[in-house]
Scaffold this motif. Structure first.
Motif, PDB file in Angstrom:
ATOM      1  N   MET A   1       0.809  -1.214   0.000  1.00 40.03           N
ATOM      2  CA  MET A   1       0.000   0.000   0.000  1.00 40.03           C
ATOM      3  C   MET A   1       0.844   1.266   0.000  1.00 40.03           C
ATOM      4  SD  MET A   1      -3.092  -0.879  -0.274  1.00 40.03           S
ATOM      5  CE  MET A   1      -3.754   0.764  -0.074  1.00 40.03           C
ATOM      6  N   SER A   2       2.155   1.105  -0.190  1.00 36.67           N
ATOM      7  CA  SER A   2       3.016   2.285  -0.243  1.00 36.67           C
ATOM      8  C   SER A   2       2.599   3.180  -1.410  1.00 36.67           C
ATOM      9  CB  SER A   2       4.473   1.856  -0.416  1.00 36.67           C
ATOM     10  OG  SER A   2       5.318   2.980  -0.474  1.00 36.67           O
ATOM     11  N   PRO A   3       2.484   4.486  -1.209  1.00 30.58           N
ATOM     12  CA  PRO A   3       2.038   5.377  -2.286  1.00 30.58           C
ATOM     13  C   PRO A   3       3.021   5.383  -3.455  1.00 30.58           C
ATOM     14  CG  PRO A   3       2.882   6.655  -0.431  1.00 30.58           C
ATOM     15  CD  PRO A   3       2.785   5.241   0.028  1.00 30.58           C
ATOM     16  N   ARG A   4       2.466   5.398  -4.665  1.00 24.60           N
ATOM     17  CA  ARG A   4       3.301   5.417  -5.861  1.00 24.60           C
ATOM     18  C   ARG A   4       3.522   6.821  -6.377  1.00 24.60           C
ATOM     19  NH1 ARG A   4      -0.794   1.090  -8.350  1.00 24.60           N
ATOM     20  NH2 ARG A   4      -2.101   2.606  -7.238  1.00 24.60           N
ATOM     21  N   THR A   5       2.591   7.701  -6.088  1.00 21.27           N
ATOM     22  CA  THR A   5       2.696   9.093  -6.540  1.00 21.27           C
ATOM     23  C   THR A   5       2.454  10.017  -5.357  1.00 21.27           C
ATOM     24  OG1 THR A   5       0.343   9.313  -7.050  1.00 21.27           O
ATOM     25  CG2 THR A   5       1.779   8.434  -8.793  1.00 21.27           C
ATOM     26  N   ILE A   6       2.809  11.253  -5.563  1.00 23.30           N
ATOM     27  CA  ILE A   6       2.627  12.235  -4.490  1.00 23.30           C
ATOM     28  C   ILE A   6       1.145  12.438  -4.176  1.00 23.30           C
ATOM     29  CG2 ILE A   6       2.563  14.306  -5.949  1.00 23.30           C
ATOM     30  CD1 ILE A   6       4.421  15.598  -3.840  1.00 23.30           C
ATOM     31  N   GLU A   7       0.279  12.213  -5.176  1.00 26.08           N
ATOM     32  CA  GLU A   7      -1.160  12.364  -4.960  1.00 26.08           C
ATOM     33  C   GLU A   7      -1.703  11.263  -4.037  1.00 26.08           C
ATOM     34  OE1 GLU A   7       0.008  14.830  -8.167  1.00 26.08           O
ATOM     35  OE2 GLU A   7       0.262  12.651  -7.965  1.00 26.08           O
ATOM     36  N   GLU A   8      -1.069  10.082  -4.048  1.00 29.93           N
ATOM     37  CA  GLU A   8      -1.515   8.978  -3.195  1.00 29.93           C
ATOM     38  C   GLU A   8      -0.997   9.104  -1.763  1.00 29.93           C
ATOM     39  OE1 GLU A   8      -1.930   5.380  -6.526  1.00 29.93           O
ATOM     40  OE2 GLU A   8      -0.322   5.320  -5.035  1.00 29.93           O
ATOM     41  N   PHE A   9      -0.036   9.985  -1.560  1.00 25.78           N
ATOM     42  CA  PHE A   9       0.553  10.121  -0.230  1.00 25.78           C
ATOM     43  C   PHE A   9      -0.468  10.721   0.736  1.00 25.78           C
ATOM     44  CE2 PHE A   9       3.218  11.794   3.128  1.00 25.78           C
ATOM     45  CZ  PHE A   9       4.248  10.880   3.231  1.00 25.78           C
ATOM     46  N   VAL A  10      -0.546  10.152   1.941  1.00 27.52           N
ATOM     47  CA  VAL A  10      -1.518  10.584   2.943  1.00 27.52           C
ATOM     48  C   VAL A  10      -0.785  11.220   4.125  1.00 27.52           C
ATOM     49  CG1 VAL A  10      -3.311   9.849   4.556  1.00 27.52           C
ATOM     50  CG2 VAL A  10      -3.178   8.806   2.273  1.00 27.52           C
ATOM     51  N   GLY A  11      -1.231  12.400   4.525  1.00 31.64           N
ATOM     52  CA  GLY A  11      -0.663  13.073   5.688  1.00 31.64           C
ATOM     53  C   GLY A  11       0.502  13.978   5.345  1.00 31.64           C
ATOM     54  N   GLN A  12       1.123  14.529   6.395  1.00 27.04           N
ATOM     55  CA  GLN A  12       2.284  15.426   6.281  1.00 27.04           C
ATOM     56  C   GLN A  12       1.995  16.625   5.380  1.00 27.04           C
ATOM     57  OE1 GLN A  12       4.363  14.653   8.444  1.00 27.04           O
ATOM     58  NE2 GLN A  12       3.948  12.482   8.737  1.00 27.04           N
TER      59      GLN A  12
ATOM     60  N   ASP B   1      -8.745  -1.763  -1.381  1.00 30.16           N
ATOM     61  CA  ASP B   1      -7.885  -1.861  -2.564  1.00 30.16           C
ATOM     62  C   ASP B   1      -7.715  -3.324  -2.987  1.00 30.16           C
ATOM     63  OD1 ASP B   1      -5.537  -1.982  -4.304  1.00 30.16           O
ATOM     64  OD2 ASP B   1      -5.186   0.102  -3.714  1.00 30.16           O
ATOM     65  N   LYS B   2      -8.215  -3.686  -4.173  1.00 25.12           N
ATOM     66  CA  LYS B   2      -8.153  -5.066  -4.654  1.00 25.12           C
ATOM     67  C   LYS B   2      -6.804  -5.388  -5.291  1.00 25.12           C
ATOM     68  CE  LYS B   2     -13.114  -5.652  -5.394  1.00 25.12           C
ATOM     69  NZ  LYS B   2     -14.178  -6.009  -6.358  1.00 25.12           N
ATOM     70  N   GLU B   3      -6.119  -4.357  -5.784  1.00 28.76           N
ATOM     71  CA  GLU B   3      -4.859  -4.594  -6.491  1.00 28.76           C
ATOM     72  C   GLU B   3      -3.702  -4.820  -5.518  1.00 28.76           C
ATOM     73  OE1 GLU B   3      -1.728  -2.218  -9.418  1.00 28.76           O
ATOM     74  OE2 GLU B   3      -3.666  -1.311  -8.922  1.00 28.76           O
ATOM     75  N   ARG B   4      -3.576  -3.959  -4.531  1.00 30.63           N
ATOM     76  CA  ARG B   4      -2.414  -4.043  -3.641  1.00 30.63           C
ATOM     77  C   ARG B   4      -2.790  -4.227  -2.175  1.00 30.63           C
ATOM     78  NH1 ARG B   4       0.874   0.745  -3.624  1.00 30.63           N
ATOM     79  NH2 ARG B   4      -1.080   1.898  -3.771  1.00 30.63           N
ATOM     80  N   GLY B   5      -4.064  -4.158  -1.878  1.00 22.92           N
ATOM     81  CA  GLY B   5      -4.503  -4.263  -0.497  1.00 22.92           C
ATOM     82  C   GLY B   5      -5.229  -5.558  -0.203  1.00 22.92           C
ATOM     83  N   LEU B   6      -6.257  -5.467   0.625  1.00 23.47           N
ATOM     84  CA  LEU B   6      -7.011  -6.636   1.066  1.00 23.47           C
ATOM     85  C   LEU B   6      -8.408  -6.678   0.449  1.00 23.47           C
ATOM     86  CD1 LEU B   6      -5.990  -6.252   4.817  1.00 23.47           C
ATOM     87  CD2 LEU B   6      -5.128  -7.996   3.250  1.00 23.47           C
ATOM     88  N   GLY B   7      -8.584  -5.927  -0.639  1.00 22.44           N
ATOM     89  CA  GLY B   7      -9.902  -5.801  -1.246  1.00 22.44           C
ATOM     90  C   GLY B   7     -10.455  -7.068  -1.852  1.00 22.44           C
ATOM     91  N   SER B   8      -9.596  -8.081  -2.059  1.00 29.08           N
ATOM     92  CA  SER B   8     -10.094  -9.356  -2.610  1.00 29.08           C
ATOM     93  C   SER B   8     -10.907 -10.121  -1.570  1.00 29.08           C
ATOM     94  CB  SER B   8      -8.914 -10.209  -3.090  1.00 29.08           C
ATOM     95  OG  SER B   8      -7.997 -10.440  -2.037  1.00 29.08           O
ATOM     96  N   TYR B   9     -10.788  -9.724  -0.303  1.00 32.37           N
ATOM     97  CA  TYR B   9     -11.623 -10.290   0.753  1.00 32.37           C
ATOM     98  C   TYR B   9     -12.846  -9.404   0.944  1.00 32.37           C
ATOM     99  CZ  TYR B   9      -7.282 -12.717   2.136  1.00 32.37           C
ATOM    100  OH  TYR B   9      -6.139 -13.468   2.169  1.00 32.37           O
ATOM    101  N   SER B  10     -13.890  -9.964   1.465  1.00 35.07           N
ATOM    102  CA  SER B  10     -15.046  -9.168   1.881  1.00 35.07           C
ATOM    103  C   SER B  10     -14.864  -8.855   3.361  1.00 35.07           C
ATOM    104  CB  SER B  10     -16.349  -9.943   1.652  1.00 35.07           C
ATOM    105  OG  SER B  10     -16.560 -10.168   0.285  1.00 35.07           O
ATOM    106  N   ILE B  11     -14.524  -7.617   3.624  1.00 36.14           N
ATOM    107  CA  ILE B  11     -14.145  -7.243   4.997  1.00 36.14           C
ATOM    108  C   ILE B  11     -15.088  -6.176   5.516  1.00 36.14           C
ATOM    109  CG2 ILE B  11     -12.305  -6.286   6.450  1.00 36.14           C
ATOM    110  CD1 ILE B  11     -10.319  -7.224   4.261  1.00 36.14           C
TER     111      ILE B  11
END
Length: 418
Positions: A1-12, A162-172
């Motif tokens: 889940m590490s951000p790939r772009t500056i737009e995906e970065f959270v916080g700071q 997130d289904k691609e890089r996270g846990l989205g393939s599960y129903s949580i």
């Protein structure tokens, strides 16, 4: 889940928000040497990855724990090789740069100075203490803060969906109170939060509807013991002890006990804490409650005798006593002013009538002549001069009207009026 772009970065937002300096540097690919300083899990390595993804310069990564001068020289040599690096410039990310010793940091200097290497250093320690001053002067230091709860919550929900890089393939289904608790207990550390969510998901069974329910109990079981952001030998040590003393001085027993607990939890030496309470009892409480010093000294002796974990009770007793006492720094101010005068002024000699005459013949020279013994006079008070002539009329001790010192003030005013 590490951000790939500056737009995906959270916080700071204070350093990476739109139009902030670091944001503009990354967007324009005009990175100069920087040092990213902050607690674990706040985005230092993520920012380095974003720069790696956006810069057209060669990008190299080293970890200060496993790397040395030879690695730095290799990267510099490759950078100066026109075939390997036509741009002649390498962005070098050094994780945990504070672990480089002085000679290793010195080896970076010439390459950073001539622009061959653009340094990105990441450290959890205060760089102004741990990093070579020459490197600091050639870099911009960006201080990252623990992530806010809203940022942690956003990261958690993103990871769950997130289904691609996270846990989205599960129903949580993660409950609100579970998410809120995790935001609280992770202390602004995104890595701790994401690891806990992952552990909760991977160790939970599906319900009859094929859904993984993450409730408060699950998170409480999965989250690791809260790790306090406090290195007893680093900057947090000084920050915490400063807050502890200022809380006692500020008459806030609740905050004093809180910072005492942080120090004890982090493994701070109990005898060191006892010594700080003694100092505060004298410097800040002083004559407003003279017994506070007695309590503090007794506590220090008891801590040495008893040891932890029971010493925590004794320390809390003393800290609360100091915090709840009326305050006066009049004795502290008096000695500081007197020391300043002794250092900077001609303070004269001890008056002859106050001097002893331990040897025969000294009295004939005037030693002790004219001294008035206070106990021979009414109320044990006698009018005579105690200062050298050069210091006549000087006042050092100025009592407050706080606590017991109010009585002293009244008595002293009467004495000075005689």
């Amino acid at each position: 889940m590490s951000p790939r772009t500056i737009e995906e970065f959270v916080g700071q937002e204070h350093i990476i928000g739109k139009d902030k300096m670091l944001y503009r540097m990354i967007k324009a690919d005009r990175i100069t040497s920087i040092i990213l300083y902050g607690p674990p899990g706040t985005g230092k390595t993520s920012l380095a990855r974003i720069i790696a993804n956006t810069t057209e310069s060669s990008f190299e990564k080293l970890n200060a724990v496993t790397s040395g001068v030879a690695d730095i020289k290799r990267i510099a040599a490759d950078t100066n090789n026109a075939m390997l690096n036509p741009k002649g410039r390498t962005v070098l990310f050094i994780d945990e740069i504070h672990r480089f010793n002085k000679s290793q940091q010195d080896a970076l200097l010439p390459f950073v100075e001539d622009g061959t290497i653009v340094l990105i250093g990441a450290t959890t320690e205060n760089p102004f203490f741990e990093v070579n001053k020459a490197l600091i002067s050639r870099s911009t230091v960006f201080m990252l803060k623990p992530l806010e709860k809203k940022d942690i919550k956003k990261l958690i929900l993103n990871a769950v969906k997130d289904k691609e890089r996270g846990l989205g393939s599960y129903s949580i289904n993660i409950s609100e109170d579970a998410a809120d608790y995790l935001c609280e207990v992770c202390s602004g550390d995104a890595r701790t939060a994401l690891n806990s969510v992952e552990l909760a998901v991977l160790t939970s069974e599906l319900d009859e509807n094929g859904i993984i329910d993450i409730n408060l109990h699950t998170i409480e079981e999965c989250v690791q013991k809260k790790a306090i952001r406090f290195d007893k030998n680093g900057e947090e040590h000084y920050d915490n002890i400063s807050a502890f003393i200022k809380s006692m001085r500020g008459s806030n027993p609740d905050a004093a006990v809180f910072y005492l607990a942080r120090a004890l939890y982090a493994g701070e030496d109990a005898e060191f804490l006892a010594r700080r309470i003694i100092i505060c009892a004298s410097e800040d409480v002083g004559m407003a409650n003279p017994t506070a010093l007695q309590v503090a000294v007794s506590a220090a002796q008891a801590v040495k005798m008893i040891g932890m974990p029971e010493a925590r009770i004794i320390l809390a007793h003393a800290a609360v006593t100091v915090a709840c006492s009326p305050k006066s720094n009049s004795a502290y101010a008096a000695i500081n002013k007197a020391l300043s005068d002794v250092e900077t002024r001609n303070t004269g000699s001890v008056p002859m009538h106050l001097r002893n005459a331990p040897a025969k013949g000294m009295e004939q020279l005037g030693y002790g002549k004219g001294y008035k013994y206070a106990h021979d006079y009414e109320n044990n008070i006698v009018k005579q001069e105690f200062f050298p002539e050069e210091m006549l009329g000087t006042l050092y001790y100025k009592p407050t009207a706080n606590g017991y010192e109010a009585k002293i003030k009244t008595w002293l005013e009467n004495w000075r009026a005689t």
